[in-house]
Write a protein that holds these residues in place. Structure first.
Motif, PDB file in Angstrom:
ATOM      1  N   ASN B 680       4.016  -1.070  -4.636  1.00 16.50           N
ATOM      2  CA  ASN B 680       4.837  -1.697  -5.661  1.00 16.50           C
ATOM      3  C   ASN B 680       3.913  -2.499  -6.547  1.00 16.50           C
ATOM      4  OD1 ASN B 680       4.349  -4.186  -4.392  1.00 16.50           O
ATOM      5  ND2 ASN B 680       6.074  -3.815  -3.025  1.00 16.50           N
ATOM      6  N   GLU B 681       4.508  -3.157  -7.479  1.00 16.90           N
ATOM      7  CA  GLU B 681       3.638  -3.744  -8.504  1.00 16.90           C
ATOM      8  C   GLU B 681       2.549  -4.624  -7.947  1.00 16.90           C
ATOM      9  OE1 GLU B 681       5.575  -5.683 -11.780  1.00 16.90           O
ATOM     10  OE2 GLU B 681       6.891  -3.943 -11.966  1.00 16.90           O
ATOM     11  N   GLY B 682       2.856  -5.320  -6.902  1.00 12.59           N
ATOM     12  CA  GLY B 682       1.884  -6.305  -6.472  1.00 12.59           C
ATOM     13  C   GLY B 682       1.128  -5.965  -5.215  1.00 12.59           C
ATOM     14  N   ALA B 683       1.637  -5.028  -4.432  1.00 16.55           N
ATOM     15  CA  ALA B 683       1.017  -4.860  -3.121  1.00 16.55           C
ATOM     16  C   ALA B 683       1.034  -3.415  -2.685  1.00 16.55           C
ATOM     17  CB  ALA B 683       1.751  -5.708  -2.089  1.00 16.55           C
ATOM     18  N   VAL B 684       0.225  -3.167  -1.722  1.00 15.38           N
ATOM     19  CA  VAL B 684       0.196  -1.853  -1.092  1.00 15.38           C
ATOM     20  C   VAL B 684       0.787  -2.021   0.300  1.00 15.38           C
ATOM     21  CG1 VAL B 684      -1.267   0.036  -0.344  1.00 15.38           C
ATOM     22  CG2 VAL B 684      -1.928  -1.346  -2.299  1.00 15.38           C
ATOM     23  N   GLU B 685       1.679  -1.139   0.630  1.00 19.31           N
ATOM     24  CA  GLU B 685       2.288  -1.283   1.943  1.00 19.31           C
ATOM     25  C   GLU B 685       2.184   0.010   2.707  1.00 19.31           C
ATOM     26  OE1 GLU B 685       6.266  -2.308   1.153  1.00 19.31           O
ATOM     27  OE2 GLU B 685       5.788  -4.278   0.337  1.00 19.31           O
ATOM     28  N   VAL B 686       1.932  -0.143   3.965  1.00 13.53           N
ATOM     29  CA  VAL B 686       1.929   1.026   4.836  1.00 13.53           C
ATOM     30  C   VAL B 686       3.014   0.807   5.876  1.00 13.53           C
ATOM     31  CG1 VAL B 686       0.608   2.378   6.496  1.00 13.53           C
ATOM     32  CG2 VAL B 686      -0.512   1.423   4.496  1.00 13.53           C
ATOM     33  N   TRP B 687       3.893   1.766   5.964  1.00 10.69           N
ATOM     34  CA  TRP B 687       5.003   1.666   6.886  1.00 10.69           C
ATOM     35  C   TRP B 687       4.784   2.638   8.031  1.00 10.69           C
ATOM     36  CZ3 TRP B 687       9.733  -1.041   5.692  1.00 10.69           C
ATOM     37  CH2 TRP B 687       9.742  -1.640   4.418  1.00 10.69           C
ATOM     38  N   ASP B 688       5.198   2.210   9.191  1.00 10.65           N
ATOM     39  CA  ASP B 688       5.212   3.126  10.319  1.00 10.65           C
ATOM     40  C   ASP B 688       6.584   3.053  10.960  1.00 10.65           C
ATOM     41  OD1 ASP B 688       4.899   4.679  12.543  1.00 10.65           O
ATOM     42  OD2 ASP B 688       2.961   3.831  13.089  1.00 10.65           O
ATOM     43  N   LEU B 689       7.301   4.129  10.853  1.00 17.20           N
ATOM     44  CA  LEU B 689       8.678   4.099  11.320  1.00 17.20           C
ATOM     45  C   LEU B 689       8.786   4.025  12.827  1.00 17.20           C
ATOM     46  CD1 LEU B 689      10.095   6.759   8.905  1.00 17.20           C
ATOM     47  CD2 LEU B 689      10.334   4.292   8.760  1.00 17.20           C
ATOM     48  N   SER B 690       7.750   4.432  13.507  1.00 17.48           N
ATOM     49  CA  SER B 690       7.845   4.353  14.961  1.00 17.48           C
ATOM     50  C   SER B 690       7.704   2.915  15.444  1.00 17.48           C
ATOM     51  CB  SER B 690       6.758   5.224  15.608  1.00 17.48           C
ATOM     52  OG  SER B 690       5.497   4.786  15.164  1.00 17.48           O
ATOM     53  N   ILE B 691       7.143   2.088  14.596  1.00 16.38           N
ATOM     54  CA  ILE B 691       6.991   0.688  15.017  1.00 16.38           C
ATOM     55  C   ILE B 691       8.121  -0.159  14.468  1.00 16.38           C
ATOM     56  CG2 ILE B 691       5.527  -1.350  14.777  1.00 16.38           C
ATOM     57  CD1 ILE B 691       3.149   0.470  14.888  1.00 16.38           C
ATOM     58  N   SER B 692       8.330  -0.021  13.181  1.00 11.42           N
ATOM     59  CA  SER B 692       9.379  -0.873  12.622  1.00 11.42           C
ATOM     60  C   SER B 692       9.937  -0.233  11.371  1.00 11.42           C
ATOM     61  CB  SER B 692       8.789  -2.246  12.290  1.00 11.42           C
ATOM     62  OG  SER B 692       9.503  -2.836  11.234  1.00 11.42           O
ATOM     63  N   THR B 693      11.218  -0.336  11.222  1.00  8.56           N
ATOM     64  CA  THR B 693      11.818   0.190  10.001  1.00  8.56           C
ATOM     65  C   THR B 693      12.201  -0.908   9.036  1.00  8.56           C
ATOM     66  OG1 THR B 693      13.988   0.151  11.041  1.00  8.56           O
ATOM     67  CG2 THR B 693      12.766   2.231  11.137  1.00  8.56           C
ATOM     68  N   LEU B 694      11.885  -2.093   9.417  1.00 10.05           N
ATOM     69  CA  LEU B 694      12.267  -3.184   8.533  1.00 10.05           C
ATOM     70  C   LEU B 694      11.107  -3.702   7.712  1.00 10.05           C
ATOM     71  CD1 LEU B 694      14.598  -5.177  10.933  1.00 10.05           C
ATOM     72  CD2 LEU B 694      15.252  -3.698   9.043  1.00 10.05           C
ATOM     73  N   ASP B 695       9.950  -3.598   8.317  1.00 10.45           N
ATOM     74  CA  ASP B 695       8.794  -4.170   7.621  1.00 10.45           C
ATOM     75  C   ASP B 695       7.639  -3.197   7.645  1.00 10.45           C
ATOM     76  OD1 ASP B 695       9.582  -7.360   8.888  1.00 10.45           O
ATOM     77  OD2 ASP B 695       9.609  -6.723   6.793  1.00 10.45           O
ATOM     78  N   PRO B 696       6.871  -3.281   6.677  1.00  8.83           N
ATOM     79  CA  PRO B 696       5.671  -2.446   6.746  1.00  8.83           C
ATOM     80  C   PRO B 696       4.707  -2.996   7.782  1.00  8.83           C
ATOM     81  CG  PRO B 696       5.630  -3.813   4.780  1.00  8.83           C
ATOM     82  CD  PRO B 696       6.964  -4.038   5.426  1.00  8.83           C
ATOM     83  N   ILE B 697       3.911  -2.113   8.339  1.00  8.13           N
ATOM     84  CA  ILE B 697       2.945  -2.612   9.318  1.00  8.13           C
ATOM     85  C   ILE B 697       1.752  -3.251   8.626  1.00  8.13           C
ATOM     86  CG2 ILE B 697       3.581  -1.137  11.228  1.00  8.13           C
ATOM     87  CD1 ILE B 697       1.308   0.715  10.393  1.00  8.13           C
ATOM     88  N   ILE B 698       1.452  -2.771   7.449  1.00  8.27           N
ATOM     89  CA  ILE B 698       0.352  -3.396   6.719  1.00  8.27           C
ATOM     90  C   ILE B 698       0.842  -3.733   5.331  1.00  8.27           C
ATOM     91  CG2 ILE B 698      -2.005  -3.147   5.875  1.00  8.27           C
ATOM     92  CD1 ILE B 698      -2.318  -0.776   7.716  1.00  8.27           C
TER      93      ILE B 698
END
Lengths: 97, 747
Positions: B680-698
C-alpha cells in the motif's frame, strides 16, 4: 562509441574504483584516470604479469586462453581484461564506503 | 721390380761418376751458368736453401733403401728413367735424373716434375747440393784396378709390395645369401674354365692416364656465421598449426563455394576476399603478438629501463598514432564486451555479499575486513525477530530518479532479468515513460533502456518468445519491444491503428491461446483499459486487435436495499483496471473494474459475464489467481482492502484490512500457497494465511517517504522486489519465513 564512453564513465564512477587504465599491445597506456607515473607503473607491470599468466595457461593447454585476471591484495583488487590488441585494467577497493 | 732397381743402381753409378767429376768444380762456382747474348751472367740464384741434414735423410731413403719409395714413385721413376735414357743427353739426362730425385724427396706430383723440367737450373742446383752430400758418403774412389775387381752384388728381397689387395669375404653357409653366393661362385668357376681357350677373351694391357691434379684457389667474401636461438612455447606451435589449418579450411570453403554458386559471384568474392584477408590479418596480428611476447620476454630483465624511457614519452601520449589506435580499440567489439564484463565484475566486488544472499550462497567474510563486535550482535538480534526483511540493494540510477514505478515483469527465460516500467498514475504529472531491463548482476545501471513518449503503465514478457516485451501505455498505446536488440524502438505498436485504446492500459498479458482444435498454441497479447474493452492483439499480420469483451456497467446491488433505478450512465462501459486468466482453463478470466466489481468472463462470450463478484467498493487495482489453488483469487483495491475469493462464491472468502491506504498491488508467493505480499502507499506487507488472517506477518515501513507502488516476488530466490514512486526498485530478502504447507491432494 558513445555507449562505450558511457560505460567507461560508469565504471569510473562506481563505488570504490580507484582508477581505470587502457593499455595498448606494446604496453603504452592510452587512457587513464590516474596520474602519469602511477599509470605507467601499472601499465608496465600488469602487462608483464598478464603475458606471463597467459603463457602459463596456454602452456598447460594450448587450446585454452586467458580471459580475465584478478589480483586481490590487502588494500584493493586489480582486475585485468587481457586481449590481443589491448589491456583493460581496473583498480578497485571493494571496502570503500 | 728388381729390374728397375738394377737399372736404377746403374744410373746411380753413372750419376755418381758424373757428380764426382763435377762436384769438385761445383764447390767453387755454381754448376750451371746462364749467359745471355751479351755475355752477362744471369744465372738465377737458388731461392731454396734447404736444410742439408734433413735432405740427407730423405736422400738416404731413396738411394740406399729401394723399398722405401712408394710404388708409384718407382714406377714413375722407372718411366722417367726410360725416357731419360732414350733422350740421353749429357746434361739433359742429368737434370732429369736429378730432378726426379729432388721430386721424389718431398712430392710425388708430376706437376712439380714438370716445373723442374722447365726450370732445371734452380732445382738442379739445390739437387746438386743435396746429392753432392750424399755422394760424399757413398763415394768410393774408383781406380782402373777396380774395373777388374770382382764386385759382389748382394741381392736382397724387398719387402712385398702390395699392388692390389682384395681380401675375400666369407659368408656363413646358413646366411640368407649363401645360396646366391654359391651359385655365383659356381658361375665364376665355369667362366674361368671357359676363358682359357676362348676367343671371346683376350689379354691386353692397359695404361691408365694419371691425370695431373690441379689446384685451384677461390676467394670468397667471408662467410659470416650468425647464431640465433629461439624458444617456441607449446602454444606458439599450436597457434601456427591452427593458423595453417584455418587457411586450408578457408581455401576449401572457397573451392566449395565457387563450385555451387554461379551468378552472385561478386558478393561471394567479397566474402572470399574477406576469408582470404582474414588469415592475413590474423597473421600480422599473430606476428605482432608473438613479437610483443618476445619483447615482453626479452625485455623482462630490462623492462624497467625500457619503461623508464617510455615515461618521458608518455607525457606526449595524445599523439596522433596513439589517438588513432585508441579509437580503433574503443570501437572494437571486444572492448565493448570487456567493458561490459568489467562493469559486472566491479559491481560484483561491491555487491558480492548481497548477491550471494540473493542466491542463498553462504557469505564468505572478507579476511581483510575488520570485524567489529557490534556486527555480530546485530546479526543475532535479527535472527530472533521472526520473519523479516533484509534490504539487499536497490536498482536505481540517474535515469530513473523521480519516476514512478508502475509495473514489473520477470523474464520467463532468465529469472535474473526484470523489466520495470516507469510511468505516472496520475493524470496531472504525466511525463515520458521509460522501460528499463535490470539484471541481477548490475544493480547500478540497467541492461536496456527504452524511452517512450507516454508513461508506461503495464508490462509483460512473453513466454514463447522470451525476448518480446509487451508494453501498455498511459495513452492507450500498446507496443511490443524486442529486448535482445539495443534499438530504442518497438517492433510493433498500435499508435496509429484504429483499435487503439482510448484510455490508459492498466494491464497487459501474454496469453497462450489455442487456435482451432488441436493446433499449436500461439501467444496473443491481451490488454484491458479504462475504456472498458478487453482487447486481444495478435501479431500475425500487422497488429490486429479483437475485442474479447466490452465491460458493461452493472448496477451496484447493495445487499438488502432496493435496487436503484435507472441511473444515467455517462458511458455504458465500465473502466477495466486489471484482469487475470485462469491457470487451468485458458478461456476463463476475471477482470476487475473501476467500480469495484469483479467479473468472471469467458473468451467465448463477449457480451455476457459468467459471474460477478461484489465486494470491493473502490477500483480494483490488481487481481491474481492463486498459483497453487486454482479456484482462489486475490484482489486488492483502493478501498484499503484485499479480498480473497473463491470462484464459486460471489462473496469474498476472506477480507484483509490492515491499513488505511489504498493497496496498489498484491502478488501471491510462488513458493508458498498461503503467502502473499501486498503494497500500500506506505508499507510493504507480507501475509501468511497459515499463521494469521488478520495481520500480516511482516510489515515494513521504509522511511524513504516514497509511495510503494508495485511488488513482485523473485522466482529463483526468497526475495521480494518493491518499486516506489521515486524510481527505486528495492530488493528485500525474506528471512525466517515459515515453511510452506505441504501440498495436500484434494481433487
Amino acid at each position: 562509441m558513445a555507449e562505450v564512453e558511457e560505460t567507461f564513465k560508469r565504471i569510473q564512477a562506481h563505488k570504490g574504483v580507484i582508477g581505470v587504465i587502457v593499455v595498448n599491445s606494446e604496453g603504452i597506456p592510452i587512457r587513464s584516470t590516474l596520474d602519469n607515473s602511477t599509470t605507467v607503473q601499472y601499465a608496465g607491470l600488469i602487462s608483464q604479469l598478464a603475458a606471463k599468466a597467459r603463457s602459463t595457461v596456454r602452456d598447460i593447454d594450448p587450446g585454452n586462453d586467458l580471459t580475465f585476471l584478478r589480483i586481490r591484495s590487502k588494500k584493493h583488487e586489480i582486475m585485468v581484461a587481457p586481449e590481443n590488441e589491448y589491456l583493460l585494467i581496473v583498480i578497485q577497493n571493494p571496502d570503500a564506503v | 721390380m728388381y729390374a728397375s732397381a738394377r737399372s736404377r743402381s746403374n744410373i746411380l753409378s753413372s750419376a755418381s761418376k758424373r757428380s764426382v767429376n763435377q762436384a769438385e768444380k761445383a764447390v767453387v762456382k755454381p754448376p750451371v751458368q746462364v749467359l745471355d747474348e751479351a755475355g752477362n751472367d744471369v744465372t738465377p740464384l737458388p731461392l731454396l736453401h734447404s736444410d742439408p741434414s734433413a735432405v740427407k735423410k730423405n736422400q738416404s731413403n731413396i738411394l740406399a733403401d729401394s723399398s722405401a719409395g712408394t710404388p708409384t714413385d718407382l714406377m714413375s721413376q722407372a718411366s722417367i728413367y726410360n725416357t731419360g735414357n732414350v733422350t740421353a743427353s749429357t746434361f739433359g739426362g742429368g737434370p732429369f735424373t736429378r730432378s726426379v730425385f729432388s721430386a721424389s724427396q718431398g712430392t710425388t706430383s708430376d706437376s712439380m716434375m714438370g716445373e723442374d723440367i722447365t726450370e732445371p737450373s734452380q732445382d738442379m742446383s739445390s739437387a746438386w747440393a743435396e746429392i753432392r752430400h750424399k755422394r760424399e758418403e757413398v763415394k768410393e774412389t774408383l781406380t782402373e784396378d777396380d774395373l777388374d775387381k770382382v764386385v759382389n752384388l748382394t741381392l736382397t728381397e724387398t719387402e712385398t709390395i702390395w699392388l692390389l689387395d682384395m681380401p675375400g669375404t666369407s659368408v656363413s653357409n646358413e646366411a640368407e645369401e649363401a645360396a646366391k653366393i654359391k651359385k655365383r661362385n659356381e658361375e665364376y668357376q665355369e667362366l674361368k674354365k671357359n676363358r682359357v681357350g676362348n676367343d671371346l677373351y683376350m689379354e691386353r694391357g692397359m695404361n691408365t692416364f694419371n691425370e695431373p691434379a690441379k689446384y685451384k684457389t677461390v676467394q670468397t667474401t667471408k662467410i659470416t656465421c650468425v647464431d640465433t636461438g629461439i624458444m617456441a612455447s607449446t602454444w606458439d606451435m599450436y597457434d601456427t598449426f591452427e593458423q595453417r589449418d584455418q587457411e586450408i579450411r578457408a581455401k576449401e570453403k572457397e573451392e566449395e563455394e565457387e563450385g555451387t554458386i554461379s551468378r552472385p559471384s561478386s558478393p561471394k568474392e567479397g566474402e572470399d576476399g574477406k576469408a582470404g584477408a582474414k588469415p592475413q590479418v590474423g597473421e600480422p596480428s599473430g606476428l605482432v603478438r608473438e613479437e610483443s611476447r618476445a619483447t615482453m620476454a626479452s625485455s623482462m630483465a630490462g623492462s624497467e629501463s625500457v619503461f623508464a624511457s617510455r615515461e618521458t614519452g608518455v607525457s606526449s601520449v595524445p599523439s596522433e598514432m596513439s589517438a588513432v589506435e585508441e579509437e580503433k580499440i574503443f570501437k572494437s567489439e571486444n572492448f565493448q564486451r570487456d567493458l561490459f564484463i568489467m562493469e559486472r565484475v566491479v559491481n560484483l566486488n561491491t555487491y558480492q555479499p548481497k548477491q550471494a544472499l540473493y542466491r542463498d550462497f553462504p557469505i564468505i567474510p572478507d579476511i581483510d575486513r575488520e570485524v567489529t563486535e557490534m556486527g555480530d550482535k546485530q546479526v543475532s538480534m535479527v535472527s530472533d525477530m521472526g520473519p523479516n526483511f533484509d534490504r539487499l540493494w536497490s536498482y536505481s540510477c540517474k535515469l530513473t530518479n523521480g519516476r514512478n514505478i508502475s509495473c514489473m515483469s520477470w523474464n520467463k527465460l532468465n529469472p535474473d532479468l526484470i523489466a520495470v516500467g516507469y510511468g505516472e498514475f496520475e493524470f496531472s504529472d504525466q511525463k515520458s515513460g521509460l522501460i528499463c531491463c535490470w539484471c541481477l548482476k548490475n544493480p547500478d545501471y540497467p541492461e536496456r533502456v527504452f524511452t517512450c513518449k507516454e508513461g508506461v503503465t503495464a508490462l509483460d514478457f512473453s513466454k514463447a518468445y522470451p525476448n518480446l516485451l509487451a508494453v501498455g501505455m498511459y495513452d492507450g498505446g500498446v507496443a511490443i519491444y524486442n529486448v535482445a536488440s539495443m534499438k530504442d524502438e518497438p517492433i510493433v505498436d498500435n499508435f496509429h491503428t484504429p483499435g487503439k485504446h482510448t484510455a490508459p492500459v492498466w494491464h497487459i498479458k501474454w496469453i497462450e491461446k489455442e487456435r482451432g482444435s488441436g493446433e499449436e498454441t500461439s501467444e496473443v497479447v491481451v490488454s484491458i483499459s479504462t475504456d472498458g474493452r478487453v482487447t486481444q492483439w495478435s501479431i500475425r499480420k500487422g497488429f490486429e486487435c479483437y475485442d474479447i469483451m466490452k465491460l458493461k456497467r452493472t448496477p451496484t446491488r447493495m445487499g438488502g436495499k432496493k435496487e436503484k433505478k435507472g441511473e444515467a450512465f455517462i458511458s455504458r462501459h465500465a473502466g477495466g483496471m486489471c484482469f487475470d486468466f485462469h491457470t487451468k482453463e485458458p478461456n476463463i478470466y476475471v477482470a476487475g473494474t473501476e467500480e469495484g466489481h469483479i467479473h468472471k468472463c469467458s473468451c467465448s462470450y463477449n457480451e455476457q459475464y459468467l459471474e460477478t463478484y461484489n465486494g470491493h467498493t473502490g477500483p480494483v487495482y490488481k487481481i491474481e489467481w492463486s498459483p497453487f489453488v486454482s479456484d482462489l483469487f486475490l484482489s486488492c483495491s483502493a478501498d484499503w482492502s484485499i479480498r480473497l475469493w473463491h470462484q464459486e462464491r460471489t462473496q469474498p472468502v476472506l477480507n484483509f484490512f490492515s491499513s488505511t491506504k489504498s493497496v496498489y498491488d498484491v502478488v501471491w508467493s510462488p513458493k508458498s500457497s498461503t503467502v502473499f505480499a501486498c503494497v500500500n502507499e506506505g508499507a510493504v506487507e507480507v501475509w501468511d494465511l497459515s499463521i494469521s488472517t488478520l495481520d500480516p506477518i511482516i510489515t515494513n515501513n521504509p522511511t524513504s517517504g516514497a509511495k510503494k507502488t508495485s511488488v513482485s516476488f523473485s522466482k529463483n530466490s526468497d526475495c521480494i522486489l518493491v518499486g516506489d514512486s521515486k524510481g527505486e526498485l528495492t530488493v528485500y530478502q525474506l528471512r525466517s519465513m515459515p515453511e510452506p504447507p505441504q501440498t495436500r491432494r484434494r481433487h
